[in-house]
Scaffold this motif. Structure first.
Motif, PDB file in Angstrom:
ATOM      1  N   GLU A  64       0.834  -1.191   0.000  1.00 59.43           N
ATOM      2  CA  GLU A  64       0.000   0.000   0.000  1.00 59.43           C
ATOM      3  C   GLU A  64       0.877   1.252   0.000  1.00 59.43           C
ATOM      4  N   PRO A  65       0.765   2.104  -1.017  1.00 64.12           N
ATOM      5  CA  PRO A  65       1.560   3.338  -1.040  1.00 64.12           C
ATOM      6  C   PRO A  65       1.136   4.286   0.070  1.00 64.12           C
ATOM      7  N   LYS A  66       2.125   4.915   0.701  1.00 63.81           N
ATOM      8  CA  LYS A  66       1.833   5.824   1.810  1.00 63.81           C
ATOM      9  C   LYS A  66       1.672   7.267   1.363  1.00 63.81           C
ATOM     10  N   SER A  67       2.214   7.590   0.193  1.00 65.29           N
ATOM     11  CA  SER A  67       2.224   8.978  -0.250  1.00 65.29           C
ATOM     12  C   SER A  67       2.094   9.030  -1.768  1.00 65.29           C
ATOM     13  N   MET A  68       1.963  10.246  -2.297  1.00 66.37           N
ATOM     14  CA  MET A  68       1.902  10.420  -3.750  1.00 66.37           C
ATOM     15  C   MET A  68       3.203   9.950  -4.391  1.00 66.37           C
ATOM     16  N   ARG A  69       4.310  10.210  -3.719  1.00 68.60           N
ATOM     17  CA  ARG A  69       5.603   9.755  -4.257  1.00 68.60           C
ATOM     18  C   ARG A  69       5.630   8.236  -4.343  1.00 68.60           C
ATOM     19  N   ASP A  70       5.077   7.568  -3.321  1.00 68.60           N
ATOM     20  CA  ASP A  70       5.009   6.106  -3.348  1.00 68.60           C
ATOM     21  C   ASP A  70       4.146   5.620  -4.511  1.00 68.60           C
ATOM     22  N   ARG A  71       3.040   6.320  -4.769  1.00 62.16           N
ATOM     23  CA  ARG A  71       2.150   5.915  -5.865  1.00 62.16           C
ATOM     24  C   ARG A  71       2.856   6.035  -7.214  1.00 62.16           C
ATOM     25  N   ILE A  72       3.621   7.093  -7.372  1.00 62.60           N
ATOM     26  CA  ILE A  72       4.357   7.296  -8.623  1.00 62.60           C
ATOM     27  C   ILE A  72       5.415   6.211  -8.796  1.00 62.60           C
ATOM     28  N   ARG A  73       6.133   5.924  -7.712  1.00 63.69           N
ATOM     29  CA  ARG A  73       7.161   4.884  -7.769  1.00 63.69           C
ATOM     30  C   ARG A  73       6.556   3.518  -8.043  1.00 63.69           C
ATOM     31  N   LEU A  74       5.399   3.229  -7.427  1.00 62.67           N
ATOM     32  CA  LEU A  74       4.733   1.942  -7.632  1.00 62.67           C
ATOM     33  C   LEU A  74       4.304   1.780  -9.085  1.00 62.67           C
ATOM     34  N   TYR A  79       0.651  -1.720   7.039  1.00 69.05           N
ATOM     35  CA  TYR A  79       1.541  -1.455   5.900  1.00 69.05           C
ATOM     36  C   TYR A  79       2.493  -2.627   5.670  1.00 69.05           C
ATOM     37  N   TYR A  80       3.093  -3.128   6.735  1.00 74.17           N
ATOM     38  CA  TYR A  80       4.038  -4.235   6.589  1.00 74.17           C
ATOM     39  C   TYR A  80       3.328  -5.530   6.199  1.00 74.17           C
ATOM     40  N   ARG A  81       2.105  -5.696   6.648  1.00 77.35           N
ATOM     41  CA  ARG A  81       1.325  -6.855   6.227  1.00 77.35           C
ATOM     42  C   ARG A  81       1.133  -6.847   4.718  1.00 77.35           C
ATOM     43  N   SER A  82       0.898  -5.681   4.166  1.00 76.00           N
ATOM     44  CA  SER A  82       0.702  -5.591   2.714  1.00 76.00           C
ATOM     45  C   SER A  82       1.981  -5.952   1.962  1.00 76.00           C
ATOM     46  N   LYS A  83       3.130  -5.675   2.576  1.00 76.60           N
ATOM     47  CA  LYS A  83       4.401  -5.962   1.907  1.00 76.60           C
ATOM     48  C   LYS A  83       4.806  -7.434   2.009  1.00 76.60           C
ATOM     49  N   THR A  84       4.325  -8.119   3.036  1.00 76.80           N
ATOM     50  CA  THR A  84       4.726  -9.517   3.233  1.00 76.80           C
ATOM     51  C   THR A  84       3.618 -10.503   2.884  1.00 76.80           C
TER      52      THR A  84
END
Length: 422
Positions: free
Chosen positions: A158-168, A319-324
Protein backbone atom coordinates in the motif's frame (compact mmCIF):
# COMPACT_ATOMS: atom_id res chain seq x y z
CA UNK A 1 25.34 -24.88 -18.70
CA UNK A 2 26.73 -21.56 -17.44
CA UNK A 3 24.46 -19.17 -15.56
CA UNK A 4 25.08 -15.53 -14.69
CA UNK A 5 22.96 -14.45 -11.72
CA UNK A 6 21.96 -10.79 -11.43
CA UNK A 7 20.75 -9.78 -7.98
CA UNK A 8 20.90 -7.17 -5.26
CA UNK A 9 22.62 -9.53 -2.83
CA UNK A 10 25.52 -11.91 -3.51
CA UNK A 11 25.65 -15.60 -2.72
CA UNK A 12 25.87 -15.98 1.06
CA UNK A 13 25.86 -18.69 3.70
CA UNK A 14 24.16 -16.29 6.13
CA UNK A 15 22.03 -13.63 4.42
CA UNK A 16 18.48 -14.69 3.56
CA UNK A 17 18.49 -13.94 -0.17
CA UNK A 18 22.03 -15.20 -0.60
CA UNK A 19 21.20 -18.44 1.25
CA UNK A 20 18.18 -19.03 -0.96
CA UNK A 21 20.28 -18.62 -4.11
CA UNK A 22 22.92 -21.00 -2.75
CA UNK A 23 20.29 -23.63 -2.00
CA UNK A 24 18.85 -23.38 -5.52
CA UNK A 25 22.12 -23.41 -7.47
CA UNK A 26 23.82 -26.11 -5.42
CA UNK A 27 23.49 -28.56 -8.33
CA UNK A 28 25.75 -26.38 -10.52
CA UNK A 29 29.51 -26.56 -10.72
CA UNK A 30 31.33 -23.63 -9.12
CA UNK A 31 32.94 -22.61 -12.42
CA UNK A 32 29.55 -22.57 -14.17
CA UNK A 33 28.28 -19.73 -11.97
CA UNK A 34 29.00 -16.02 -12.00
CA UNK A 35 27.19 -13.19 -10.26
CA UNK A 36 26.61 -9.51 -10.85
CA UNK A 37 25.33 -7.82 -7.69
CA UNK A 38 24.57 -4.29 -6.51
CA UNK A 39 24.80 -4.47 -2.72
CA UNK A 40 27.74 -2.32 -1.70
CA UNK A 41 28.41 -3.78 1.74
CA UNK A 42 27.73 -7.54 1.71
CA UNK A 43 30.74 -9.81 1.20
CA UNK A 44 30.17 -12.55 -1.40
CA UNK A 45 30.73 -16.21 -0.61
CA UNK A 46 33.86 -17.17 -2.56
CA UNK A 47 33.67 -20.75 -1.35
CA UNK A 48 30.46 -21.12 -3.33
CA UNK A 49 31.22 -19.06 -6.45
CA UNK A 50 34.52 -17.59 -7.55
CA UNK A 51 33.39 -15.05 -10.14
CA UNK A 52 31.71 -11.81 -9.02
CA UNK A 53 31.23 -8.32 -10.42
CA UNK A 54 29.87 -5.56 -8.19
CA UNK A 55 28.28 -2.24 -9.13
CA UNK A 56 27.10 -0.28 -6.10
CA UNK A 57 25.12 2.95 -5.92
CA UNK A 58 28.28 4.64 -4.69
CA UNK A 59 30.21 3.40 -7.73
CA UNK A 60 27.68 4.95 -10.11
CA UNK A 61 27.65 8.27 -8.27
CA UNK A 62 31.40 8.61 -7.77
CA UNK A 63 32.16 7.78 -11.41
CA UNK A 64 29.11 9.40 -12.98
CA UNK A 65 31.21 11.14 -15.64
CA UNK A 66 33.57 8.25 -16.29
CA UNK A 67 31.35 5.24 -16.70
CA UNK A 68 34.24 2.91 -17.57
CA UNK A 69 35.33 3.20 -13.94
CA UNK A 70 31.94 2.04 -12.66
CA UNK A 71 31.98 -1.36 -11.00
CA UNK A 72 34.72 -3.95 -10.72
CA UNK A 73 35.38 -7.65 -10.59
CA UNK A 74 35.53 -8.72 -6.94
CA UNK A 75 38.55 -10.45 -5.51
CA UNK A 76 38.64 -12.52 -2.36
CA UNK A 77 41.00 -10.10 -0.63
CA UNK A 78 38.75 -7.06 -1.20
CA UNK A 79 38.17 -5.32 2.10
CA UNK A 80 35.75 -2.53 1.18
CA UNK A 81 32.48 -4.11 2.26
CA UNK A 82 31.11 -1.68 4.81
CA UNK A 83 27.48 -0.92 5.47
CA UNK A 84 26.78 2.79 5.21
CA UNK A 85 23.33 4.27 5.59
CA UNK A 86 22.58 6.36 2.53
CA UNK A 87 20.37 9.44 2.59
CA UNK A 88 17.33 9.68 0.34
CA UNK A 89 19.09 12.46 -1.60
CA UNK A 90 22.14 10.26 -2.19
CA UNK A 91 20.05 7.36 -3.43
CA UNK A 92 17.85 9.56 -5.63
CA UNK A 93 20.93 11.09 -7.28
CA UNK A 94 22.47 7.67 -7.77
CA UNK A 95 19.26 6.32 -9.35
CA UNK A 96 19.23 9.35 -11.64
CA UNK A 97 22.62 8.41 -13.08
CA UNK A 98 21.61 4.74 -13.24
CA UNK A 99 18.68 5.74 -15.44
CA UNK A 100 21.10 7.20 -17.99
CA UNK A 101 22.99 3.94 -18.34
CA UNK A 102 26.14 5.07 -16.55
CA UNK A 103 26.66 1.44 -15.51
CA UNK A 104 27.32 0.22 -19.08
CA UNK A 105 31.08 0.06 -18.64
CA UNK A 106 33.64 -1.70 -20.79
CA UNK A 107 34.70 -3.63 -17.71
CA UNK A 108 31.22 -5.07 -17.22
CA UNK A 109 30.85 -6.02 -20.89
CA UNK A 110 34.29 -7.62 -20.92
CA UNK A 111 33.59 -9.56 -17.71
CA UNK A 112 30.29 -10.94 -19.03
CA UNK A 113 31.88 -11.73 -22.39
CA UNK A 114 34.74 -13.61 -20.72
CA UNK A 115 32.31 -15.72 -18.72
CA UNK A 116 30.06 -16.24 -21.76
CA UNK A 117 26.86 -17.36 -19.97
CA UNK A 118 24.20 -19.55 -21.52
CA UNK A 119 21.44 -18.04 -19.37
CA UNK A 120 20.92 -14.88 -17.32
CA UNK A 121 19.04 -15.41 -14.04
CA UNK A 122 17.59 -12.24 -12.53
CA UNK A 123 16.32 -11.91 -8.96
CA UNK A 124 13.72 -9.19 -9.41
CA UNK A 125 12.91 -6.66 -6.74
CA UNK A 126 12.04 -3.04 -6.08
CA UNK A 127 15.25 -1.56 -7.52
CA UNK A 128 14.29 -0.26 -11.00
CA UNK A 129 17.76 -0.15 -12.52
CA UNK A 130 18.36 -3.85 -11.83
CA UNK A 131 15.55 -4.65 -14.28
CA UNK A 132 17.20 -2.42 -16.91
CA UNK A 133 20.57 -4.11 -16.44
CA UNK A 134 19.10 -7.61 -16.80
CA UNK A 135 17.17 -6.88 -19.98
CA UNK A 136 20.10 -4.98 -21.51
CA UNK A 137 22.58 -7.83 -20.92
CA UNK A 138 20.12 -10.42 -22.19
CA UNK A 139 19.57 -8.47 -25.40
CA UNK A 140 23.20 -7.42 -25.86
CA UNK A 141 24.52 -10.98 -25.58
CA UNK A 142 21.47 -12.64 -27.17
CA UNK A 143 20.99 -14.97 -24.23
CA UNK A 144 17.69 -15.96 -22.58
CA UNK A 145 16.59 -14.41 -19.30
CA UNK A 146 14.88 -16.20 -16.40
CA UNK A 147 13.45 -14.08 -13.57
CA UNK A 148 12.77 -14.94 -9.93
CA UNK A 149 10.66 -12.94 -7.47
CA UNK A 150 11.00 -13.51 -3.73
CA UNK A 151 9.02 -10.55 -2.38
CA UNK A 152 5.95 -8.72 -3.63
CA UNK A 153 6.51 -5.04 -4.34
CA UNK A 154 3.80 -4.41 -6.94
CA UNK A 155 0.45 -6.07 -6.14
CA UNK A 156 -0.42 -5.71 -2.45
CA UNK A 157 1.98 -3.10 -0.96
CA UNK A 158 0.00 0.00 0.00
CA UNK A 159 1.56 3.34 -1.04
CA UNK A 160 1.83 5.82 1.81
CA UNK A 161 2.22 8.98 -0.25
CA UNK A 162 1.90 10.42 -3.75
CA UNK A 163 5.60 9.75 -4.26
CA UNK A 164 5.01 6.11 -3.35
CA UNK A 165 2.15 5.91 -5.86
CA UNK A 166 4.36 7.30 -8.62
CA UNK A 167 7.16 4.88 -7.77
CA UNK A 168 4.73 1.94 -7.63
CA UNK A 169 3.33 2.77 -11.08
CA UNK A 170 6.84 3.01 -12.51
CA UNK A 171 7.91 -0.25 -10.84
CA UNK A 172 4.86 -2.09 -12.17
CA UNK A 173 5.86 -0.96 -15.64
CA UNK A 174 9.38 -2.34 -15.09
CA UNK A 175 7.96 -5.64 -13.87
CA UNK A 176 5.74 -6.04 -16.91
CA UNK A 177 8.65 -5.40 -19.25
CA UNK A 178 10.97 -7.80 -17.38
CA UNK A 179 8.36 -10.56 -17.16
CA UNK A 180 7.44 -10.14 -20.81
CA UNK A 181 11.11 -10.48 -21.80
CA UNK A 182 11.72 -13.48 -19.53
CA UNK A 183 11.54 -16.95 -20.99
CA UNK A 184 10.93 -18.43 -17.53
CA UNK A 185 9.50 -16.92 -14.35
CA UNK A 186 9.79 -18.22 -10.79
CA UNK A 187 8.29 -17.07 -7.47
CA UNK A 188 9.10 -17.82 -3.83
CA UNK A 189 5.96 -19.87 -3.08
CA UNK A 190 2.86 -21.42 -4.58
CA UNK A 191 0.58 -18.57 -3.54
CA UNK A 192 2.83 -15.93 -5.07
CA UNK A 193 3.11 -18.02 -8.24
CA UNK A 194 -0.69 -18.14 -8.53
CA UNK A 195 -1.17 -14.44 -7.79
CA UNK A 196 1.59 -13.30 -10.14
CA UNK A 197 0.41 -15.69 -12.83
CA UNK A 198 -3.05 -14.13 -12.75
CA UNK A 199 -1.79 -10.56 -12.48
CA UNK A 200 0.82 -10.74 -15.25
CA UNK A 201 -0.83 -13.35 -17.45
CA UNK A 202 2.18 -15.67 -17.46
CA UNK A 203 3.04 -18.98 -15.80
CA UNK A 204 5.23 -18.81 -12.69
CA UNK A 205 6.94 -21.79 -11.08
CA UNK A 206 7.30 -21.88 -7.27
CA UNK A 207 10.76 -22.41 -5.83
CA UNK A 208 11.82 -21.41 -2.33
CA UNK A 209 14.72 -21.94 0.02
CA UNK A 210 15.47 -25.68 -0.01
CA UNK A 211 17.80 -27.50 2.31
CA UNK A 212 19.33 -30.92 2.38
CA UNK A 213 17.77 -33.02 5.12
CA UNK A 214 19.78 -32.69 8.35
CA UNK A 215 21.26 -35.87 9.76
CA UNK A 216 19.91 -35.21 13.24
CA UNK A 217 16.18 -34.53 13.18
CA UNK A 218 15.42 -36.32 16.42
CA UNK A 219 12.59 -35.06 18.57
CA UNK A 220 13.21 -33.25 21.83
CA UNK A 221 14.02 -36.12 24.17
CA UNK A 222 13.44 -34.35 27.47
CA UNK A 223 10.11 -34.11 29.25
CA UNK A 224 8.49 -30.71 29.62
CA UNK A 225 8.71 -30.51 33.42
CA UNK A 226 8.31 -27.47 35.70
CA UNK A 227 11.93 -27.18 36.84
CA UNK A 228 13.37 -27.17 33.35
CA UNK A 229 13.77 -24.20 30.99
CA UNK A 230 12.47 -24.81 27.49
CA UNK A 231 13.90 -22.46 24.88
CA UNK A 232 11.64 -20.93 22.24
CA UNK A 233 14.10 -19.64 19.66
CA UNK A 234 13.61 -17.02 16.95
CA UNK A 235 16.10 -16.84 14.07
CA UNK A 236 15.95 -14.12 11.45
CA UNK A 237 15.68 -10.44 10.74
CA UNK A 238 13.77 -7.88 12.77
CA UNK A 239 12.68 -5.80 9.77
CA UNK A 240 9.05 -4.74 9.37
CA UNK A 241 8.75 -4.41 13.17
CA UNK A 242 9.14 -8.13 13.73
CA UNK A 243 11.03 -7.23 16.91
CA UNK A 244 7.73 -5.95 18.33
CA UNK A 245 6.05 -9.25 17.52
CA UNK A 246 8.82 -11.23 19.23
CA UNK A 247 8.39 -9.08 22.33
CA UNK A 248 4.60 -9.37 22.24
CA UNK A 249 4.88 -13.15 21.97
CA UNK A 250 7.32 -13.21 24.90
CA UNK A 251 4.67 -11.44 26.98
CA UNK A 252 2.24 -14.25 26.10
CA UNK A 253 4.80 -16.84 27.19
CA UNK A 254 5.37 -15.09 30.50
CA UNK A 255 1.62 -14.85 31.20
CA UNK A 256 1.15 -18.53 30.32
CA UNK A 257 3.92 -19.59 32.69
CA UNK A 258 2.56 -17.34 35.45
CA UNK A 259 -0.85 -18.92 35.03
CA UNK A 260 0.74 -22.37 35.35
CA UNK A 261 2.74 -21.31 38.41
CA UNK A 262 6.09 -21.92 36.73
CA UNK A 263 7.56 -18.51 35.85
CA UNK A 264 10.66 -18.80 33.70
CA UNK A 265 9.96 -22.33 32.51
CA UNK A 266 9.92 -21.13 28.89
CA UNK A 267 12.47 -18.60 27.62
CA UNK A 268 12.24 -16.77 24.29
CA UNK A 269 15.66 -16.46 22.66
CA UNK A 270 16.42 -14.06 19.80
CA UNK A 271 19.17 -14.72 17.23
CA UNK A 272 19.51 -12.02 14.59
CA UNK A 273 22.00 -10.18 12.42
CA UNK A 274 19.72 -7.12 12.44
CA UNK A 275 20.92 -4.10 14.35
CA UNK A 276 18.98 -3.53 17.57
CA UNK A 277 18.82 0.05 18.82
CA UNK A 278 18.64 0.95 22.50
CA UNK A 279 14.87 1.45 22.48
CA UNK A 280 14.22 -1.89 20.81
CA UNK A 281 16.64 -3.65 23.16
CA UNK A 282 14.93 -2.21 26.23
CA UNK A 283 11.51 -3.24 24.86
CA UNK A 284 12.69 -6.79 24.18
CA UNK A 285 14.48 -7.26 27.50
CA UNK A 286 11.50 -5.94 29.46
CA UNK A 287 9.37 -8.57 27.71
CA UNK A 288 11.77 -11.27 28.90
CA UNK A 289 13.53 -11.92 25.57
CA UNK A 290 17.06 -13.31 25.81
CA UNK A 291 19.09 -11.58 23.05
CA UNK A 292 21.83 -13.86 21.72
CA UNK A 293 24.64 -13.48 19.20
CA UNK A 294 23.72 -14.65 15.69
CA UNK A 295 24.65 -18.22 14.80
CA UNK A 296 25.46 -19.86 11.47
CA UNK A 297 26.20 -23.29 10.03
CA UNK A 298 26.89 -25.96 12.62
CA UNK A 299 26.29 -23.49 15.46
CA UNK A 300 22.83 -22.73 14.07
CA UNK A 301 22.00 -26.43 13.83
CA UNK A 302 23.20 -27.00 17.40
CA UNK A 303 21.19 -24.02 18.64
CA UNK A 304 18.04 -25.41 17.03
CA UNK A 305 18.67 -28.84 18.56
CA UNK A 306 18.83 -27.38 22.07
CA UNK A 307 15.55 -25.52 21.51
CA UNK A 308 12.20 -27.02 22.42
CA UNK A 309 10.31 -24.75 20.02
CA UNK A 310 11.15 -22.54 17.04
CA UNK A 311 9.39 -19.21 16.66
CA UNK A 312 8.21 -17.53 13.46
CA UNK A 313 6.59 -14.08 13.53
CA UNK A 314 5.05 -11.71 11.02
CA UNK A 315 4.25 -8.06 11.63
CA UNK A 316 0.61 -7.12 12.22
CA UNK A 317 1.18 -3.51 11.12
CA UNK A 318 -1.18 -2.86 8.18
CA UNK A 319 1.54 -1.45 5.90
CA UNK A 320 4.04 -4.24 6.59
CA UNK A 321 1.32 -6.86 6.23
CA UNK A 322 0.70 -5.59 2.71
CA UNK A 323 4.40 -5.96 1.91
CA UNK A 324 4.73 -9.52 3.23
CA UNK A 325 1.36 -10.87 2.12
CA UNK A 326 2.83 -13.03 -0.67
CA UNK A 327 6.24 -13.74 0.88
CA UNK A 328 7.26 -16.98 2.57
CA UNK A 329 10.13 -16.77 5.03
CA UNK A 330 13.33 -18.54 3.95
CA UNK A 331 13.57 -19.96 7.50
CA UNK A 332 10.46 -22.12 7.18
CA UNK A 333 12.06 -25.11 5.38
CA UNK A 334 14.82 -25.17 8.02
CA UNK A 335 12.26 -25.01 10.81
CA UNK A 336 10.11 -27.79 9.36
CA UNK A 337 13.08 -30.09 8.81
CA UNK A 338 14.47 -29.50 12.31
CA UNK A 339 12.37 -31.99 14.28
CA UNK A 340 11.31 -29.14 16.59
CA UNK A 341 7.81 -27.74 16.90
CA UNK A 342 7.27 -24.37 15.20
CA UNK A 343 5.12 -21.70 16.80
CA UNK A 344 3.89 -19.02 14.39
CA UNK A 345 2.57 -15.69 15.65
CA UNK A 346 1.11 -12.92 13.48
CA UNK A 347 -1.70 -12.08 11.03
CA UNK A 348 -3.16 -15.13 9.31
CA UNK A 349 -3.46 -13.69 5.78
CA UNK A 350 0.33 -13.47 5.29
CA UNK A 351 1.61 -16.29 3.04
CA UNK A 352 4.04 -17.71 5.62
CA UNK A 353 1.31 -17.97 8.22
CA UNK A 354 -1.21 -19.41 5.73
CA UNK A 355 1.21 -22.12 4.62
CA UNK A 356 1.79 -23.22 8.21
CA UNK A 357 -1.89 -23.00 9.17
CA UNK A 358 -3.42 -24.62 6.08
CA UNK A 359 -1.07 -27.59 6.29
CA UNK A 360 -1.09 -27.81 10.13
CA UNK A 361 2.69 -27.53 10.25
CA UNK A 362 2.89 -25.33 13.35
CA UNK A 363 1.03 -24.11 16.36
CA UNK A 364 -0.39 -20.98 14.74
CA UNK A 365 -1.54 -18.09 16.93
CA UNK A 366 -3.19 -15.06 15.37
CA UNK A 367 -2.09 -11.70 16.73
CA UNK A 368 -5.68 -10.54 16.16
CA UNK A 369 -7.22 -13.08 18.53
CA UNK A 370 -8.28 -12.00 22.04
CA UNK A 371 -5.40 -12.44 24.46
CA UNK A 372 -7.31 -15.07 26.41
CA UNK A 373 -7.57 -17.23 23.27
CA UNK A 374 -3.85 -16.81 22.53
CA UNK A 375 -2.99 -17.89 26.06
CA UNK A 376 -5.30 -20.90 25.86
CA UNK A 377 -3.74 -22.15 22.59
CA UNK A 378 -0.20 -21.63 23.86
CA UNK A 379 -0.92 -23.26 27.21
CA UNK A 380 -2.46 -26.27 25.50
CA UNK A 381 0.67 -26.74 23.40
CA UNK A 382 2.93 -26.55 26.45
CA UNK A 383 0.93 -29.29 28.18
CA UNK A 384 0.18 -31.54 25.22
CA UNK A 385 3.12 -33.65 24.08
CA UNK A 386 0.94 -35.51 21.57
CA UNK A 387 0.18 -32.24 19.79
CA UNK A 388 3.89 -31.42 19.74
CA UNK A 389 4.76 -34.78 18.16
CA UNK A 390 1.94 -34.61 15.62
CA UNK A 391 3.05 -31.16 14.45
CA UNK A 392 6.69 -32.17 14.03
CA UNK A 393 5.77 -35.39 12.21
CA UNK A 394 3.51 -33.53 9.75
CA UNK A 395 6.18 -30.88 9.25
CA UNK A 396 8.87 -33.41 8.37
CA UNK A 397 6.56 -35.35 6.03
CA UNK A 398 5.56 -32.11 4.29
CA UNK A 399 9.20 -31.07 3.98
CA UNK A 400 10.18 -34.37 2.41
CA UNK A 401 7.52 -33.87 -0.23
CA UNK A 402 7.61 -30.12 -0.89
CA UNK A 403 11.25 -29.30 -0.17
CA UNK A 404 12.90 -32.39 -1.62
CA UNK A 405 16.23 -30.82 -2.51
CA UNK A 406 17.34 -33.35 -5.12
CA UNK A 407 14.02 -33.30 -6.98
CA UNK A 408 13.61 -29.52 -6.93
CA UNK A 409 17.16 -28.85 -8.11
CA UNK A 410 16.85 -31.37 -10.94
CA UNK A 411 13.60 -29.78 -12.12
CA UNK A 412 15.12 -26.31 -11.85
CA UNK A 413 18.20 -27.35 -13.84
CA UNK A 414 16.05 -28.96 -16.54
CA UNK A 415 13.88 -25.84 -16.87
CA UNK A 416 16.89 -23.56 -17.28
CA UNK A 417 18.49 -26.02 -19.72
CA UNK A 418 15.35 -25.98 -21.88
CA UNK A 419 15.94 -22.25 -22.48
CA UNK A 420 19.22 -22.98 -24.24
CA UNK A 421 17.83 -25.58 -26.64
CA UNK A 422 17.49 -24.60 -30.24
Amino acid sequence: MKVLIISQNPFSSAGNNGKTLESIFKCFKKDDLAQLFFNGYERPDFDYCGNYFRISEQDVLLHAFDKDQVGHKCEMEDANYEETKRSFRFRALSHFFWSFGRWKSKGLIRWVSDFNPDVFFFVGGNVPYAHDVSIFLSEYFHRPLASYFTDDYVIYPEPKSMRDRIRLAALRKKYRKTISHSGLCFAICEEMSREYGKYFGKEFFPIMNIIDRPEDTSRVQRDLIPDQKNYISYYGSLYYERWKMVADFAHLVRLTDEKDGCVGKHVVRLFTTSKIDDGQKRYLVEAGVLICDPVFGDSLAESMRESAYLLHVESDDAYYRSKTRLSVSTKIPEYLFSGRCTIAYGPLEVASMKLLLDNRLACVISSEWPRTECLAVLGNLFHNRNQYDQITERAQAYSQNKFNAKKIREEFYERLSSMTEG
